[in-house]
Design a protein around this motif. Structure first.
Motif, PDB file in Angstrom:
ATOM      1  N   UNK A 182       0.821  -1.203   0.000  1.00  0.00           N
ATOM      2  CA  UNK A 182       0.000   0.000   0.000  1.00  0.00           C
ATOM      3  C   UNK A 182       0.858   1.257   0.000  1.00  0.00           C
ATOM      4  N   UNK A 183       2.145   1.099   0.238  1.00  0.00           N
ATOM      5  CA  UNK A 183       3.077   2.230   0.298  1.00  0.00           C
ATOM      6  C   UNK A 183       4.049   2.196  -0.878  1.00  0.00           C
ATOM      7  N   UNK A 184       4.885   1.160  -0.965  1.00  0.00           N
ATOM      8  CA  UNK A 184       5.755   1.005  -2.119  1.00  0.00           C
ATOM      9  C   UNK A 184       5.036   0.271  -3.237  1.00  0.00           C
ATOM     10  N   UNK A 185       5.677   0.209  -4.410  1.00  0.00           N
ATOM     11  CA  UNK A 185       5.079  -0.507  -5.542  1.00  0.00           C
ATOM     12  C   UNK A 185       5.816  -1.831  -5.747  1.00  0.00           C
ATOM     13  N   UNK A 186       5.066  -2.854  -6.109  1.00  0.00           N
ATOM     14  CA  UNK A 186       5.613  -4.189  -6.324  1.00  0.00           C
ATOM     15  C   UNK A 186       4.938  -4.797  -7.555  1.00  0.00           C
ATOM     16  N   UNK A 187       5.732  -5.443  -8.395  1.00  0.00           N
ATOM     17  CA  UNK A 187       5.193  -6.036  -9.613  1.00  0.00           C
ATOM     18  C   UNK A 187       4.274  -7.207  -9.288  1.00  0.00           C
ATOM     19  N   UNK A 188       3.263  -7.393 -10.128  1.00  0.00           N
ATOM     20  CA  UNK A 188       2.361  -8.530  -9.961  1.00  0.00           C
ATOM     21  C   UNK A 188       3.122  -9.841 -10.192  1.00  0.00           C
ATOM     22  N   UNK A 189       2.633 -10.912  -9.583  1.00  0.00           N
ATOM     23  CA  UNK A 189       3.331 -12.202  -9.660  1.00  0.00           C
ATOM     24  C   UNK A 189       3.455 -12.719 -11.090  1.00  0.00           C
ATOM     25  N   UNK A 190       2.490 -12.405 -11.938  1.00  0.00           N
ATOM     26  CA  UNK A 190       2.473 -12.971 -13.280  1.00  0.00           C
ATOM     27  C   UNK A 190       3.417 -12.267 -14.255  1.00  0.00           C
ATOM     28  N   UNK A 191       3.928 -11.094 -13.879  1.00  0.00           N
ATOM     29  CA  UNK A 191       4.685 -10.298 -14.829  1.00  0.00           C
ATOM     30  C   UNK A 191       6.190 -10.509 -14.646  1.00  0.00           C
ATOM     31  N   UNK A 249       4.430   3.336 -10.547  1.00  0.00           N
ATOM     32  CA  UNK A 249       5.189   4.266  -9.705  1.00  0.00           C
ATOM     33  C   UNK A 249       5.405   5.583 -10.451  1.00  0.00           C
ATOM     34  N   UNK A 250       6.038   5.499 -11.627  1.00  0.00           N
ATOM     35  CA  UNK A 250       6.268   6.654 -12.505  1.00  0.00           C
ATOM     36  C   UNK A 250       7.132   7.728 -11.853  1.00  0.00           C
ATOM     37  N   UNK A 251       7.597   7.477 -10.657  1.00  0.00           N
ATOM     38  CA  UNK A 251       8.252   8.499  -9.854  1.00  0.00           C
ATOM     39  C   UNK A 251       9.151   7.808  -8.829  1.00  0.00           C
ATOM     40  N   UNK A 252      10.475   7.939  -8.962  1.00  0.00           N
ATOM     41  CA  UNK A 252      11.372   7.245  -8.025  1.00  0.00           C
ATOM     42  C   UNK A 252      11.108   7.552  -6.552  1.00  0.00           C
ATOM     43  N   UNK A 253      10.844   8.817  -6.207  1.00  0.00           N
ATOM     44  CA  UNK A 253      10.637   9.122  -4.790  1.00  0.00           C
ATOM     45  C   UNK A 253       9.248   8.729  -4.308  1.00  0.00           C
ATOM     46  N   UNK A 254       8.253   8.680  -5.212  1.00  0.00           N
ATOM     47  CA  UNK A 254       6.939   8.198  -4.808  1.00  0.00           C
ATOM     48  C   UNK A 254       7.042   6.763  -4.328  1.00  0.00           C
ATOM     49  N   UNK A 255       8.007   6.000  -4.851  1.00  0.00           N
ATOM     50  CA  UNK A 255       8.211   4.621  -4.413  1.00  0.00           C
ATOM     51  C   UNK A 255       9.261   4.526  -3.307  1.00  0.00           C
ATOM     52  N   UNK A 256      10.400   5.194  -3.478  1.00  0.00           N
ATOM     53  CA  UNK A 256      11.505   5.034  -2.534  1.00  0.00           C
ATOM     54  C   UNK A 256      11.193   5.633  -1.171  1.00  0.00           C
ATOM     55  N   UNK A 257      10.550   6.796  -1.125  1.00  0.00           N
ATOM     56  CA  UNK A 257      10.215   7.398   0.165  1.00  0.00           C
ATOM     57  C   UNK A 257       9.334   6.500   1.011  1.00  0.00           C
ATOM     58  N   UNK A 258       8.164   6.070   0.500  1.00  0.00           N
ATOM     59  CA  UNK A 258       7.337   5.131   1.260  1.00  0.00           C
ATOM     60  C   UNK A 258       8.022   3.794   1.517  1.00  0.00           C
ATOM     61  N   UNK A 259       8.873   3.346   0.616  1.00  0.00           N
ATOM     62  CA  UNK A 259       9.569   2.071   0.816  1.00  0.00           C
ATOM     63  C   UNK A 259      10.539   2.173   2.000  1.00  0.00           C
TER      64      UNK A 259
END
Length: 337
Positions: A182-191, A249-259
């Protein structure tokens, strides 16, 4: 002692030195120094300091709003689906996409007149690479964006701490599959990994293309306040069409900050070890490469502005300008005189 004349106070001298009129606006806080060419634009020390820090502060605030509303939308939509948290769901994938789009729109709105409203390291790097944005400003912009995203996610985590604890099954249990995503982004299992990188590359390329399209004066000057609305529609469209594979994500800090936030509050190193450092090559490098490539393509094919590296004059053109155009201007002035 009557021959000693009492000296007037300094305030009396000051007041008597300047004639006053009933209509003079001399009350402290009423004078507008911005309208005076003779006065400093910084009427006090803080205004001078603010001028130096306003750009990174704007980037911080914009990234904070982006992750506050975006991560908050994710949490509300997903955590409320649990019957122990809410009797009925309080959101879905549509409200999540709307939250991210509104967050980016408001973040751009608050920062665009102070810093340009990047809120995204990939956007900053693309502008520095193609549009002449000063490279010396890039590090402070990236740091401000990262801290803003981290703090925004932190506020969301504190807000939904109890709901996360219920869904996870305890305050000492934190897993990526249940609430970490819900915070960072993670690829779906199938991809597969290559497809995940490609999804981020394409989505980010579309985002910077839309930004360049909206700010290109040849497309027509935008009325005041319309740019954030255009950004809202742009991100809403990308998230709705291309967000399923990786979370867009489209945005490194949108993912890295919450991660980073999730690593700090109990999710551990698993957030960085997912798919062999997925956090680096997909939500960070994917957007950066996608935006730089798309920015160069847009400027090479469509853009005519002088701020682009694709439109810089050659040495021959500069020599012709200095020789011909300058002489013509001088001759014109001489003829008028």
């Amino acid at each position: 002692m009557t021959d000693i004349i009492e000296k007037p106070l300094h305030s009396e001298i000051s007041n008597s030195s300047y004639p006053t009129r009933p209509n003079d606006m001399t009350v402290l806080g009423v004078v507008d120094f911005a309208d005076c060419d003779q006065c400093s634009p910084y009427p006090n020390r803080w205004s001078s300091i603010r001028e130096r820090i306003s750009a990174p502060a704007a980037e911080f605030m914009g990234a904070f709003i982006l992750c506050l509303l975006g991560c908050g939308g994710n949490c509300q939509a997903n955590l409320s689906a649990n019957k122990s948290v809410s009797a009925s769901p309080a959101g879905n994938v549509v409200t999540s996409n709307l939250s991210w789009a509104i967050g980016l729109s408001l973040g751009v709105w608050i920062s665009v007149n102070h810093s340009g409203g990047h809120l995204n390291p990939a956007v900053t790097i693309a502008f520095a690479t193609v549009r002449g944005f000063p490279w010396k400003k890039v590090p402070i912009y990236l740091l401000a964006q990262l801290l803003g995203a981290l703090c925004g996610a932190g506020v969301v985590y504190a807000t939904y701490f109890n709901a996360i604890t219920i869904v996870e099954g305890g305050s000492d249990i934190r897993t990526i599959a249940v609430s970490g995503n819900l915070f960072g982004t993670y690829a779906a299992d199938y991809i597969p990994s290559v497809s995940a990188f490609f999804a981020e590359f394409i989505g980010s390329a579309m985002l910077i293309t839309g930004i360049f399209m909206l700010t290109d004066k040849r497309n027509g000057p935008l009325p005041p306040g319309v740019l954030p609305v255009g950004i809202f529609l742009l991100l809403l469209g990308i998230g709705s069409a291309l967000g399923m594979d990786t979370g867009a994500a489209l945005n490194p800090t949108r993912d890295l900050g919450p991660r980073i936030l999730t690593a700090m509050v109990g999710y551990g190193s698993a957030v960085f070890n997912f798919r062999n450092q997925y956090w680096l090559w997909c939500p960070i490098l994917g957007p950066i490469f996608g935006m730089v490539v798309a920015a160069f393509f847009y400027d090479a094919m469509l853009y005519r502005g002088s701020d682009s590296i694709t439109n810089r004059p050659s040495e021959e053109a500069e020599r012709h300008h200095l020789h011909s155009c300058t002489h013509n201007k001088r001759d014109g002035v001489a003829g008028i005189v």
